[in-house]
Design a protein around this motif. Structure first.
Motif, PDB file in Angstrom:
ATOM      1  N   PHE A 253     -12.523  -6.936 -28.582  1.00 36.77           N
ATOM      2  CA  PHE A 253     -13.995  -6.628 -28.902  1.00 36.77           C
ATOM      3  C   PHE A 253     -13.629  -6.745 -30.823  1.00 36.77           C
ATOM      4  CE2 PHE A 253     -13.763  -4.638 -25.215  1.00 36.77           C
ATOM      5  CZ  PHE A 253     -15.132  -5.008 -24.554  1.00 36.77           C
ATOM      6  N   THR A 254     -12.251  -6.854 -31.084  1.00 33.53           N
ATOM      7  CA  THR A 254     -12.374  -6.973 -32.592  1.00 33.53           C
ATOM      8  C   THR A 254     -11.782  -8.268 -32.892  1.00 33.53           C
ATOM      9  OG1 THR A 254     -10.213  -6.083 -32.549  1.00 33.53           O
ATOM     10  CG2 THR A 254     -11.873  -4.599 -33.204  1.00 33.53           C
ATOM     11  N   SER A 255     -11.010  -8.979 -32.140  1.00 29.34           N
ATOM     12  CA  SER A 255     -10.304 -10.297 -32.456  1.00 29.34           C
ATOM     13  C   SER A 255     -11.379 -11.420 -32.308  1.00 29.34           C
ATOM     14  CB  SER A 255      -9.294 -10.719 -31.580  1.00 29.34           C
ATOM     15  OG  SER A 255      -9.561 -10.767 -30.431  1.00 29.34           O
ATOM     16  N   ILE A 256     -12.355 -11.462 -31.451  1.00 27.76           N
ATOM     17  CA  ILE A 256     -13.430 -12.560 -31.187  1.00 27.76           C
ATOM     18  C   ILE A 256     -14.266 -12.468 -32.578  1.00 27.76           C
ATOM     19  CG2 ILE A 256     -15.120 -13.035 -29.836  1.00 27.76           C
ATOM     20  CD1 ILE A 256     -13.416 -12.748 -27.603  1.00 27.76           C
ATOM     21  N   PRO A 257     -14.830 -11.119 -32.763  1.00 26.71           N
ATOM     22  CA  PRO A 257     -15.750 -10.903 -33.944  1.00 26.71           C
ATOM     23  C   PRO A 257     -15.109 -11.699 -35.023  1.00 26.71           C
ATOM     24  CG  PRO A 257     -16.022  -9.069 -32.493  1.00 26.71           C
ATOM     25  CD  PRO A 257     -14.976  -9.768 -31.994  1.00 26.71           C
ATOM     26  N   LEU A 258     -13.701 -11.046 -35.125  1.00 23.03           N
ATOM     27  CA  LEU A 258     -13.213 -11.695 -36.376  1.00 23.03           C
ATOM     28  C   LEU A 258     -13.095 -12.928 -36.567  1.00 23.03           C
ATOM     29  CD1 LEU A 258     -11.336 -11.152 -39.027  1.00 23.03           C
ATOM     30  CD2 LEU A 258      -9.388 -10.721 -37.532  1.00 23.03           C
ATOM     31  N   ALA A 259     -12.668 -13.634 -35.302  1.00 24.42           N
ATOM     32  CA  ALA A 259     -12.541 -15.088 -35.550  1.00 24.42           C
ATOM     33  C   ALA A 259     -13.906 -15.839 -35.907  1.00 24.42           C
ATOM     34  CB  ALA A 259     -12.089 -15.551 -34.137  1.00 24.42           C
ATOM     35  N   MET A 260     -15.031 -15.227 -35.286  1.00 31.71           N
ATOM     36  CA  MET A 260     -16.419 -15.795 -35.468  1.00 31.71           C
ATOM     37  C   MET A 260     -16.782 -15.694 -37.024  1.00 31.71           C
ATOM     38  SD  MET A 260     -18.454 -14.686 -32.010  1.00 31.71           S
ATOM     39  CE  MET A 260     -19.899 -15.448 -32.323  1.00 31.71           C
ATOM     40  N   SER A 261     -16.333 -14.402 -37.522  1.00 35.60           N
ATOM     41  CA  SER A 261     -16.883 -14.230 -38.876  1.00 35.60           C
ATOM     42  C   SER A 261     -15.781 -14.913 -40.013  1.00 35.60           C
ATOM     43  CB  SER A 261     -16.470 -12.513 -39.230  1.00 35.60           C
ATOM     44  OG  SER A 261     -17.168 -11.734 -38.653  1.00 35.60           O
ATOM     45  N   ALA A 262     -14.765 -15.026 -39.867  1.00 31.28           N
ATOM     46  CA  ALA A 262     -13.685 -15.942 -40.548  1.00 31.28           C
ATOM     47  C   ALA A 262     -14.122 -17.438 -40.681  1.00 31.28           C
ATOM     48  CB  ALA A 262     -12.348 -15.761 -40.031  1.00 31.28           C
ATOM     49  N   THR A 263     -14.293 -17.702 -39.438  1.00 34.74           N
ATOM     50  CA  THR A 263     -14.729 -19.179 -39.349  1.00 34.74           C
ATOM     51  C   THR A 263     -16.099 -19.661 -39.958  1.00 34.74           C
ATOM     52  OG1 THR A 263     -15.450 -19.033 -37.047  1.00 34.74           O
ATOM     53  CG2 THR A 263     -13.076 -19.987 -37.330  1.00 34.74           C
ATOM     54  N   ASP A 264     -17.061 -18.336 -39.896  1.00 36.74           N
ATOM     55  CA  ASP A 264     -18.508 -18.922 -40.608  1.00 36.74           C
ATOM     56  C   ASP A 264     -18.193 -18.418 -42.017  1.00 36.74           C
ATOM     57  OD1 ASP A 264     -19.634 -19.481 -38.150  1.00 36.74           O
ATOM     58  OD2 ASP A 264     -20.271 -17.285 -37.851  1.00 36.74           O
ATOM     59  N   ALA A 265     -17.210 -17.803 -42.298  1.00 38.75           N
ATOM     60  CA  ALA A 265     -17.370 -17.337 -43.733  1.00 38.75           C
ATOM     61  C   ALA A 265     -16.341 -18.193 -44.758  1.00 38.75           C
ATOM     62  CB  ALA A 265     -16.617 -15.835 -44.009  1.00 38.75           C
ATOM     63  N   VAL A 266     -15.420 -18.863 -44.396  1.00 38.73           N
ATOM     64  CA  VAL A 266     -14.555 -19.725 -45.029  1.00 38.73           C
ATOM     65  C   VAL A 266     -14.789 -21.244 -44.920  1.00 38.73           C
ATOM     66  CG1 VAL A 266     -12.790 -17.829 -44.914  1.00 38.73           C
ATOM     67  CG2 VAL A 266     -12.519 -20.047 -43.586  1.00 38.73           C
ATOM     68  N   GLN A 267     -14.621 -21.891 -46.042  1.00 39.23           N
ATOM     69  CA  GLN A 267     -14.685 -23.451 -45.954  1.00 39.23           C
ATOM     70  C   GLN A 267     -13.134 -23.643 -46.888  1.00 39.23           C
ATOM     71  OE1 GLN A 267     -18.252 -23.876 -48.432  1.00 39.23           O
ATOM     72  NE2 GLN A 267     -18.938 -25.255 -46.887  1.00 39.23           N
ATOM     73  N   VAL A 268     -12.611 -24.660 -45.762  1.00 40.99           N
ATOM     74  CA  VAL A 268     -11.105 -25.400 -46.240  1.00 40.99           C
ATOM     75  C   VAL A 268     -11.504 -26.745 -46.384  1.00 40.99           C
ATOM     76  CG1 VAL A 268     -10.326 -23.424 -44.986  1.00 40.99           C
ATOM     77  CG2 VAL A 268     -10.661 -25.567 -43.740  1.00 40.99           C
ATOM     78  N   ASP A 269     -10.161 -27.237 -46.961  1.00 44.90           N
ATOM     79  CA  ASP A 269     -10.221 -28.770 -47.079  1.00 44.90           C
ATOM     80  C   ASP A 269     -10.113 -29.512 -45.675  1.00 44.90           C
ATOM     81  OD1 ASP A 269      -7.301 -29.767 -46.708  1.00 44.90           O
ATOM     82  OD2 ASP A 269      -7.385 -27.538 -47.413  1.00 44.90           O
ATOM     83  N   SER A 270     -10.636 -30.696 -45.662  1.00 45.94           N
ATOM     84  CA  SER A 270     -10.829 -31.233 -44.338  1.00 45.94           C
ATOM     85  C   SER A 270      -9.370 -31.316 -43.632  1.00 45.94           C
ATOM     86  CB  SER A 270     -11.467 -32.584 -44.498  1.00 45.94           C
ATOM     87  OG  SER A 270     -10.641 -33.413 -45.273  1.00 45.94           O
ATOM     88  N   GLY A 271      -8.267 -31.160 -44.107  1.00 40.66           N
ATOM     89  CA  GLY A 271      -6.858 -31.353 -43.561  1.00 40.66           C
ATOM     90  C   GLY A 271      -6.424 -30.020 -43.326  1.00 40.66           C
ATOM     91  N   THR A 272      -6.976 -29.054 -43.571  1.00 43.41           N
ATOM     92  CA  THR A 272      -6.452 -27.588 -43.070  1.00 43.41           C
ATOM     93  C   THR A 272      -6.970 -27.295 -41.810  1.00 43.41           C
ATOM     94  OG1 THR A 272      -6.077 -26.884 -45.350  1.00 43.41           O
ATOM     95  CG2 THR A 272      -6.481 -25.187 -43.723  1.00 43.41           C
TER      96      THR A 272
END
Length: 336
Positions: A253-272
């Protein structure tokens, strides 16, 4: 008179048999396989959601050669993208258009057993931007995005950047709220209407909007920008530590919302990818050595105004240690 009971046709029941070790091992193996499949599925799901920025780490003429260890450039953008007018008002982010850097940090992960080092790069630092001349460091991002910022940081530090990550205001708030807030020791009471922030002194759990105000405020201290970079490093360590805690990671209930928020929030270089992000999280959870580029005084820049002038001699000692994969000398850390 009591009726006579007829003898039962069933044989007498013997002692209850416990599952054999073979049965138990099969059950355990089945559970482990199910967990492994779920973990692999989660890995590919998260990896597919990561947003890559093409070209940000492309080679350029005169690029700094690879240096030992792994170096991340972590960028906090003041982009209001994704925020409604009501949210901008609530978070006191203002109405500025475009994107600028609100914070920049260089994270060095050593190849050996030393602790990681996290260095704040003040956004108002006076630097030479390749092809653009002398200006503030955050102007590199405003002019040419992450690609020119990477080139500028490599040029002025001599450190090769291996990974790049940036996050905007909206994503910042979502990540903090996804982990249920972050505990921060506020060293002095803060009242800053411009940042939408009013905090008492002492240890307390900050919500996403409070944390955003905390790392943005320029209130407090004789050197506001210096104090601001200290709060940013303090917060980054606290939020990663909270995100990596068993109570967050094990609880879906915390890890899945965190994963969704983190992947929506951050942008990384294409090799990361996910493994790179995992190494980043582990490094931040290892209580890295934290500091800021040594500076003193101001410098008038050609475009007008003043910028923070680095102490060149001390800055060279700091960055030479990083690019040689050595601990930063104590006298440099003590000076900050």
């Amino acid at each position: 008179m009591r009726a006579r009971r007829e003898p039962s046709d069933k044989p007498p029941r013997g002692p209850r048999r416990l599952p054999s070790w073979k049965t138990i091992s099969v059950i355990v193996a089945g559970v482990l396989v199910a967990l492994l499949v779920a973990a692999v599925g989660m890995f590919f799901w998260i990896d597919s959601r990561l947003s890559g920025i093409d070209g940000v780490l492309d080679d350029y003429e005169g690029r700094v050669a690879d240096t030992p260890g792994t170096n991340w450039l972590l960028v906090g953008s003041d982009s209001r993208e994704g925020l409604t007018a009501a949210e901008r008002k609530k978070l006191a982010t203002g109405k500025a258009v475009g994107r600028r850097t609100d914070s920049m940090m260089l994270l060095h992960l050593p190849d050996g057993g030393d602790k990681p080092t996290l260095v704040s790069l003040p956004r108002d630092s006076a630097v030479t931007i390749p092809g653009k001349g002398r200006d503030k460091l955050n102007s590199a991002y405003a002019i040419g995005g992450g690609k020119l910022l990477v080139q500028t940081v490599e040029t002025v530090t001599g450190v090769h950047i291996d990974n790049y990550m940036e996050i905007g205001f909206a994503g910042f708030v979502d990540i903090v709220d996804a982990v249920g807030g972050v505990e921060i020791n506020v060293r002095a009471a803060v009242n800053d209407p411009k940042a939408g922030l009013k905090l008492k002194k002492g240890t307390q759990v900050l919500t996403g909007s409070q944390a955003l105000g905390y790392v943005r405020t320029r209130k407090g201290g004789a050197l506001p920008d210096f104090e601001r970079t200290k709060r940013q490093r303090q917060f980054l360590g606290a939020v990663v530590k909270k995100a990596a805690s068993p109570g967050v990671l094990i609880n879906p209930f915390t890890s899945i919302p965190l994963a969704m928020s983190a992947t929506d929030a951050v942008q990384v270089d294409s090799g990361t990818g996910v493994f790179n992000m995992l190494s980043l999280g582990l490094a931040m959870g290892d209580s890295p050595v934290t500091t800021v580029v040594p500076f003193g005084g101001n410098e008038v820049i050609p475009g007008g105004g003043t910028a923070v002038k680095w102490d060149r001699a001390k800055a060279l000692v700091l960055f030479n240690a990083l690019k040689e994969d050595k601990p930063v000398p104590k006298e440099i850390l003590d000076a900050n």
